[in-house]
Motif scaffolding. Structure first.
Motif, PDB file in Angstrom:
ATOM      1  N   UNK A 222      17.009  53.359 -11.848  1.00 21.60           N
ATOM      2  CA  UNK A 222      16.056  54.369 -11.396  1.00 21.60           C
ATOM      3  C   UNK A 222      14.662  54.032 -11.907  1.00 21.60           C
ATOM      4  N   UNK A 223      13.725  53.940 -10.996  1.00 17.32           N
ATOM      5  CA  UNK A 223      12.334  53.675 -11.357  1.00 17.32           C
ATOM      6  C   UNK A 223      11.497  54.872 -10.928  1.00 17.32           C
ATOM      7  N   UNK A 224      10.664  55.360 -11.849  1.00 16.23           N
ATOM      8  CA  UNK A 224       9.746  56.451 -11.522  1.00 16.23           C
ATOM      9  C   UNK A 224       8.336  55.884 -11.398  1.00 16.23           C
ATOM     10  N   UNK A 225       7.665  56.212 -10.311  1.00 12.97           N
ATOM     11  CA  UNK A 225       6.279  55.815 -10.074  1.00 12.97           C
ATOM     12  C   UNK A 225       5.413  57.047 -10.261  1.00 12.97           C
ATOM     13  N   UNK A 226       4.478  56.978 -11.220  1.00 16.74           N
ATOM     14  CA  UNK A 226       3.603  58.110 -11.512  1.00 16.74           C
ATOM     15  C   UNK A 226       2.163  57.667 -11.250  1.00 16.74           C
ATOM     16  N   UNK A 227       1.594  58.165 -10.161  1.00 21.58           N
ATOM     17  CA  UNK A 227       0.222  57.823  -9.793  1.00 21.58           C
ATOM     18  C   UNK A 227      -0.321  58.924  -8.895  1.00 21.58           C
ATOM     19  N   UNK A 228      -1.595  59.264  -9.055  1.00 21.93           N
ATOM     20  CA  UNK A 228      -2.166  60.341  -8.245  1.00 21.93           C
ATOM     21  C   UNK A 228      -2.659  59.866  -6.882  1.00 21.93           C
ATOM     22  N   UNK A 229      -2.630  58.565  -6.615  1.00 20.80           N
ATOM     23  CA  UNK A 229      -3.043  58.020  -5.328  1.00 20.80           C
ATOM     24  C   UNK A 229      -1.832  58.014  -4.385  1.00 20.80           C
TER      25      UNK A 229
ATOM     26  N   UNK B 165      12.857  48.641  -1.026  1.00 21.92           N
ATOM     27  CA  UNK B 165      13.237  47.397  -0.351  1.00 21.92           C
ATOM     28  C   UNK B 165      13.952  46.438  -1.298  1.00 21.92           C
ATOM     29  N   UNK B 166      13.651  46.550  -2.590  1.00 22.17           N
ATOM     30  CA  UNK B 166      14.300  45.714  -3.609  1.00 22.17           C
ATOM     31  C   UNK B 166      15.610  46.327  -4.095  1.00 22.17           C
ATOM     32  N   UNK B 167      15.948  47.513  -3.579  1.00 14.81           N
ATOM     33  CA  UNK B 167      17.209  48.144  -3.928  1.00 14.81           C
ATOM     34  C   UNK B 167      17.158  49.153  -5.052  1.00 14.81           C
ATOM     35  N   UNK B 168      15.967  49.484  -5.541  1.00 11.89           N
ATOM     36  CA  UNK B 168      15.855  50.460  -6.618  1.00 11.89           C
ATOM     37  C   UNK B 168      15.911  51.879  -6.066  1.00 11.89           C
ATOM     38  N   UNK B 169      16.428  52.796  -6.869  1.00  9.13           N
ATOM     39  CA  UNK B 169      16.319  54.219  -6.583  1.00  9.13           C
ATOM     40  C   UNK B 169      14.965  54.639  -7.149  1.00  9.13           C
ATOM     41  N   UNK B 170      14.113  55.242  -6.323  1.00  7.09           N
ATOM     42  CA  UNK B 170      12.735  55.515  -6.726  1.00  7.09           C
ATOM     43  C   UNK B 170      12.440  57.004  -6.682  1.00  7.09           C
ATOM     44  N   UNK B 171      11.870  57.501  -7.768  1.00  9.32           N
ATOM     45  CA  UNK B 171      11.325  58.851  -7.840  1.00  9.32           C
ATOM     46  C   UNK B 171       9.818  58.693  -7.960  1.00  9.32           C
TER      47      UNK B 171
ATOM     48  N   UNK C 196      14.618  58.332 -15.915  1.00  4.02           N
ATOM     49  CA  UNK C 196      14.415  57.038 -15.258  1.00  4.02           C
ATOM     50  C   UNK C 196      14.782  55.883 -16.188  1.00  4.02           C
ATOM     51  N   UNK C 197      15.134  54.755 -15.596  1.00 10.16           N
ATOM     52  CA  UNK C 197      15.401  53.534 -16.366  1.00 10.16           C
ATOM     53  C   UNK C 197      14.104  52.817 -16.722  1.00 10.16           C
ATOM     54  N   UNK C 198      13.062  53.067 -15.934  1.00  5.49           N
ATOM     55  CA  UNK C 198      11.748  52.462 -16.163  1.00  5.49           C
ATOM     56  C   UNK C 198      10.707  53.341 -15.483  1.00  5.49           C
TER      57      UNK C 198
END
Length: 128
Positions: free
Chosen positions: A12-19, A32-38, A55-57
């Motif tokens: 699990x990868x979390x992306x934190x950005x206001x854009x 597309x790389x197969x990650x579960x994304x929040x 999240x894992x990262x």
């Protein structure tokens, strides 16, 4: 011999950005790389989501509404059993210093190449 990483979908990868455009682009690239994304658009949302599903990262922008990257990193690292590797992304100066201050696994300056980000994510996940 190094232990192989579990298949990417379990990561699990979390992306934190206001854009919103960058957040969406990163989400698509990582999926597309197969990650579960929040994704989270601000610090409050990031901390709340991480508390629900760790999240894992974390890919963390430093300039955010509702708690800057410093506050988000501190909250993630203080949560019992969490402390995910953090890849800091920033467009402002002093990236290396800021990454060091938050204990980030690594950092990238915006704009960055997605291949560089993917490489850093795989290294960060392998470090766990």
């Amino acid at each position: 011999m190094m232990d192989a990483l579990p298949p990417a979908p379990s990561r699990r990868v979390m992306v934190v950005d206001d854009d919103p455009q960058l957040r969406q682009s990163l989400q698509w690239a990582l999926e597309d790389e197969g990650f579960a994304v929040e994704t989270a658009s601000d610090g409050v949302e990031a901390i709340a989501q991480a508390a629900t599903q760790a999240p894992d990262l974390v890919i963390l922008d430093m300039t955010l509404p509702g708690g800057d990257g410093f506050q988000v990193a501190a909250a993630l690292q203080a949560a019992p059993g969490m402390a995910p590797p953090i890849v800091m992304i920033t467009a402002d100066g002093h990236a290396a210093e800021k990454a060091s201050r938050i204990g980030a696994f690594g950092y990238l300056r915006k704009p960055f190449d997605i291949a560089d980000l993917l490489s850093m994510i795989h290294q960060g996940l392998a470090s766990r």
